[in-house]
Design an enzyme around this catalytic site. Structure first.
Site, mmCIF file in Angstrom:
data_model
loop_
_atom_site.group_PDB
_atom_site.id
_atom_site.type_symbol
_atom_site.label_atom_id
_atom_site.label_comp_id
_atom_site.label_asym_id
_atom_site.label_seq_id
_atom_site.Cartn_x
_atom_site.Cartn_y
_atom_site.Cartn_z
ATOM 1 N N LYS A 136 0.891 -1.167 0.000
ATOM 2 C CA LYS A 136 0.000 0.000 0.000
ATOM 3 C C LYS A 136 0.925 1.212 0.000
ATOM 4 C CE LYS A 136 -4.002 1.992 2.374
ATOM 5 N NZ LYS A 136 -4.819 2.283 1.205
HETATM 6 N N1 PMP Z 1 -7.734 -1.344 -2.914
HETATM 7 C C1 PMP Z 1 -7.229 -0.102 -2.802
HETATM 8 C C2 PMP Z 1 -6.538 0.499 -3.974
HETATM 9 C C3 PMP Z 1 -7.354 0.597 -1.594
HETATM 10 O O1 PMP Z 1 -6.854 1.834 -1.473
HETATM 11 C C4 PMP Z 1 -8.038 0.007 -0.515
HETATM 12 C C5 PMP Z 1 -8.208 0.765 0.761
HETATM 13 N N2 PMP Z 1 -7.074 0.619 1.591
HETATM 14 C C6 PMP Z 1 -8.554 -1.289 -0.675
HETATM 15 C C7 PMP Z 1 -8.385 -1.941 -1.886
HETATM 16 C C8 PMP Z 1 -9.252 -1.984 0.457
HETATM 17 O O2 PMP Z 1 -8.340 -2.298 1.456
HETATM 18 P P1 PMP Z 1 -8.744 -2.361 3.002
HETATM 19 O O3 PMP Z 1 -9.966 -3.199 3.075
HETATM 20 O O4 PMP Z 1 -7.573 -3.003 3.643
HETATM 21 O O5 PMP Z 1 -8.994 -0.982 3.438
#
Ligand code: PMP
Length: 294
Positions: free
Chosen positions: A162
């Site tokens: 991320k």
């Molecule tokens: N994909 C992207 C590109 C994101 O930014 C997020 C949000 N963090 C998610 C998927 C979903 O991830 P999470 O459930 O861990 O927030």
């Protein structure tokens, strides 16, 4: 909060910055910070429900892992990051809100090489960002456009992290969708398969089963995994696989999942239309219950 709606550099309160809480307006970086020029930055998005950070351990671990993928080590342990996050939330007095930890390379070295930069970390908390989509959009379902940008292959970008750099195409996609009156955009991957939204994962309800793309070149969201668990607890069959976009033609319901999006129904993707179906409503309710369970 008195600062709600104000610019993010001009708020009251404190931000955890390299080991201590500092006044919000003093949590600054130099313009020659490596991360600002070369995207050497990783971050998390977390939610506080009833004063508690949901899935804090998973998010803190992902921050550490994302940094490692980008070739640097967060100078704090998992336990220290958890304690710092809780300390920041406590200091804010916020019971329902959003947490943003971020770690980045500093300004000690400029250029592509950055072996000698210092690694910094900050954690900020705010409460005027409860939902990614408006409550109205969440209850009625959102309309999504197709993005012209594709999620890159795992040997083209560090897709499991991320990290800031991967959001460049998300911002471009989201802006293009909003300019045409849509709430968000769906991105395909480098092979032309369904990938995800610009900040959330995607699920398709097909004939009572739940189908979701295999996260082999995009984020395997923490909410995504939690919702798969909730579906299985309801004896809903969950199938992770490669999904081509034309399969939306035989899909009855669609929703997206994410820390900010939670479980949000989708009623339209380009030429395809969907109902806010039973599976979606059940999982929205189950998710709302889970995040507030002590
Ligand atoms: N994909 C992207 C590109 C994101 O930014 C997020 C949000 N963090 C998610 C998927 C979903 O991830 P999470 O459930 O861990 O927030």
């Amino acid at each position: 909060m008195a600062s709600a709606g104000k610019p993010f550099d001009d708020r009251d309160g404190t931000i955890w910055y390299d080991g201590k809480l500092v006044p919000w307006r003093d949590a600054n970086v130099h313009v020659l910070t490596h991360a600002l020029h070369y995207a050497s930055s990783v971050f998390e998005g977390e939610r506080i429900y009833d004063g508690r950070i949901f899935k804090l351990r998973e998010h803190s671990q992902r921050l550490i892992d994302s940094a490692r993928i980008l070739g640097f080590a967060v100078p704090w342990s998992l336990e220290q990051i958890e304690a710092a996050s809780n300390e920041t939330v406590r200091a804010s007095g916020i019971a329902d809100g959003y947490v943003r930890p971020v770690a980045w390379r500093g300004p000690e070295q400029m250029g592509v090489a950055a072996q000698h930069t210092k690694i910094h970390m900050a954690i900020a908390v705010w409460d005027d960002w409860k939902a990614y989509f408006t409550p109205e959009a969440r209850s009625k379902g959102i309309r999504m456009a197709w993005s012209k940008w594709r999620r890159p292959a795992p040997d083209t970008a560090p897709t499991a992290a991320k990290c800031a750099g991967l959001y460049m195409i998300c911002t471009l996609s989201k802006h293009a969708a909003e300019a045409e009156g849509y709430e968000d955009a769906v991105m395909l991957d480098w092979r032309g398969q369904l990938a995800e939204a610009t900040g959330a994962n995607i699920f398709l309800g097909i004939d009572g089963e739940l189908h979701t793309p295999t996260p082999d070149c995009f984020l395997d969201g923490i909410t995504r995994r939690a919702v798969i668990g909730l579906a299985k607890a309801r004896n809903i069959k969950v199938i992770e696989r490669a999904i081509m976009p034309d399969e939306l033609g035989r899909t009855q319901e669609v929703f997206v999942t994410g820390t900010a999006a939670e479980v949000t129904p989708v009623t339209e993707i380009g030429q395809y239309k969907f109902q806010v179906g039973t599976m979606t409503k059940t999982l929205m309710a189950d998710f709302d219950k889970m995040v507030r369970a002590s």
